[in-house]
Design a protein around this motif. Structure first.
Motif, PDB file in Angstrom:
ATOM      1  N   LEU A  79      -2.863 -11.539   8.910  1.00  0.00           N
ATOM      2  CA  LEU A  79      -3.248 -10.143   8.742  1.00  0.00           C
ATOM      3  C   LEU A  79      -4.761 -10.046   8.802  1.00  0.00           C
ATOM      4  N   ASP A  80      -5.276  -9.205   9.691  1.00  0.00           N
ATOM      5  CA  ASP A  80      -6.723  -9.005   9.782  1.00  0.00           C
ATOM      6  C   ASP A  80      -7.015  -7.538  10.034  1.00  0.00           C
ATOM      7  N   PHE A  82       6.587  -4.303   1.645  1.00  0.00           N
ATOM      8  CA  PHE A  82       7.650  -4.945   2.405  1.00  0.00           C
ATOM      9  C   PHE A  82       8.368  -6.053   1.636  1.00  0.00           C
ATOM     10  N   GLY A  83       7.920  -6.338   0.420  1.00  0.00           N
ATOM     11  CA  GLY A  83       8.540  -7.409  -0.343  1.00  0.00           C
ATOM     12  C   GLY A  83       8.314  -8.783   0.269  1.00  0.00           C
ATOM     13  N   LEU A  84       7.128  -8.989   0.855  1.00  0.00           N
ATOM     14  CA  LEU A  84       6.809 -10.257   1.507  1.00  0.00           C
ATOM     15  C   LEU A  84       6.034 -11.175   0.569  1.00  0.00           C
ATOM     16  N   SER A  85       6.163 -12.463   0.806  1.00  0.00           N
ATOM     17  CA  SER A  85       5.361 -13.438   0.080  1.00  0.00           C
ATOM     18  C   SER A  85       3.928 -13.399   0.610  1.00  0.00           C
ATOM     19  N   ALA A 137      -3.818  -6.713   2.972  1.00  0.00           N
ATOM     20  CA  ALA A 137      -2.570  -7.475   2.898  1.00  0.00           C
ATOM     21  C   ALA A 137      -1.811  -7.241   1.606  1.00  0.00           C
ATOM     22  N   ARG A 138      -2.512  -7.073   0.490  1.00  0.00           N
ATOM     23  CA  ARG A 138      -1.821  -6.919  -0.802  1.00  0.00           C
ATOM     24  C   ARG A 138      -0.825  -5.757  -0.793  1.00  0.00           C
ATOM     25  N   PRO A 139      -1.269  -4.530  -0.436  1.00  0.00           N
ATOM     26  CA  PRO A 139      -0.298  -3.428  -0.453  1.00  0.00           C
ATOM     27  C   PRO A 139       0.797  -3.569   0.594  1.00  0.00           C
ATOM     28  N   LEU A 140       0.499  -4.201   1.725  1.00  0.00           N
ATOM     29  CA  LEU A 140       1.544  -4.416   2.722  1.00  0.00           C
ATOM     30  C   LEU A 140       2.603  -5.384   2.204  1.00  0.00           C
ATOM     31  N   GLY A 200      -9.587   1.445   2.451  1.00  0.00           N
ATOM     32  CA  GLY A 200      -8.659   0.346   2.668  1.00  0.00           C
ATOM     33  C   GLY A 200      -7.245   0.684   2.254  1.00  0.00           C
ATOM     34  N   ARG A 201      -7.128   1.420   1.139  1.00  0.00           N
ATOM     35  CA  ARG A 201      -5.787   1.783   0.662  1.00  0.00           C
ATOM     36  C   ARG A 201      -5.070   2.675   1.669  1.00  0.00           C
TER      37      ARG A 201
END
Length: 240
Positions: free
Chosen positions: A206-207, A157-160, A150-153, A108-109
């Motif tokens: 995100l999926d 990207f500095g997204l919420s 989703a966490r690493p993305l 996943g990473r």
């Protein structure tokens, strides 16, 4: 404006000595990985990039234009755009099931690292929403594969990262053995929005894999009905 990511493949190891003592290993073939990446150069080159596709359903199209089916859909269709990083082929068809069903977080990473490169030029949403599992499925599996991607993305990207907005309120049958029509029936009213604060205007779902798009469409419909102005989707791989 486009989101940005600084690393071409992966975040660097904070402790340089740790990277020397424990060099990364390729999650596909087991050979020594590239610096900061759990893939070797040969396996990285084998990852099948998504081909030009319909912007609404990510179905491959040589001209990258709307496909005939999407041209027939009303302009206010809940899911405005889908971006796929890869085609669902070797070695993605090995790595994604390892993450989804076997808790292989190393796979996943590395998938999230590669997705970050592919989505770096996409317009930045106000929030990133992993497609949630039903609580019963989450208890059974112990983790949510979409959240693991989703966490690493979100960090890159500095997204919420919003896991509080969308819930899966109905335990649906597994989609794997269902045809397209049955998948859509199976997901009807499966999602609900539970926001107690104003909703972001532009979100990205995100999926891990998109097949017919039934899950993403159902989630997008719930978000749009709750007042989200624009819903897009990012997926690791698109089944042709």
């Amino acid at each position: 404006m486009p989101i940005t990511v600084n690393q071409p493949c992966a975040p660097k190891v904070d402790d340089a000595s740790l990277g020397w003592l424990l060099p990364p290993r390729c999650v596909v073939c087991g050979a020594r990985g590239m610096p900061g990446c759990d893939l070797c150069a040969d396996c990285l080159a084998m990852l099948p990039p998504a081909r030009p596709a319909c912007p609404r359903c990510a179905c491959p199209r040589a001209d990258g234009a709307l496909c005939p089916e999407c041209r027939r859909i009303a302009p206010d269709f809940p899911l405005a755009r889908v971006r796929a990083a890869f085609a669902y082929a070797f070695p993605l068809d090995l790595l994604l099931p390892r993450l989804k069903f076997h808790g292989d977080f190393a796979a996943g990473r590395v998938l999230a690292q590669c997705m970050a490169v592919h989505f770096a030029a996409a317009p930045a949403p106000q929030a990133l929403l992993p497609v949630p599992l039903h609580p019963a499925r989450l208890r059974q599996r112990g983790y949510d594969q979409a959240l693991e991607l989703a966490r690493p993305l979100a960090r890159a990207f500095g997204l919420s990262l919003r896991t509080d907005l969308l819930q899966r309120r109905r335990a649906t049958a597994a989609q794997t053995r269902l045809d397209a029509a049955a998948r859509h029936r199976n997901l009807q009213d499966a999602f609900a929005v539970r926001a107690r604060a104003p909703l972001p205007a532009h979100v990205v779902l995100l999926d891990d894999v998109m097949t017919t798009g039934a899950t993403l469409h159902a989630a997008a419909a719930a978000l749009r009905a709750a007042g989200v102005a624009r819903v897009e989707a990012w997926v690791c791989a698109r089944v042709a």
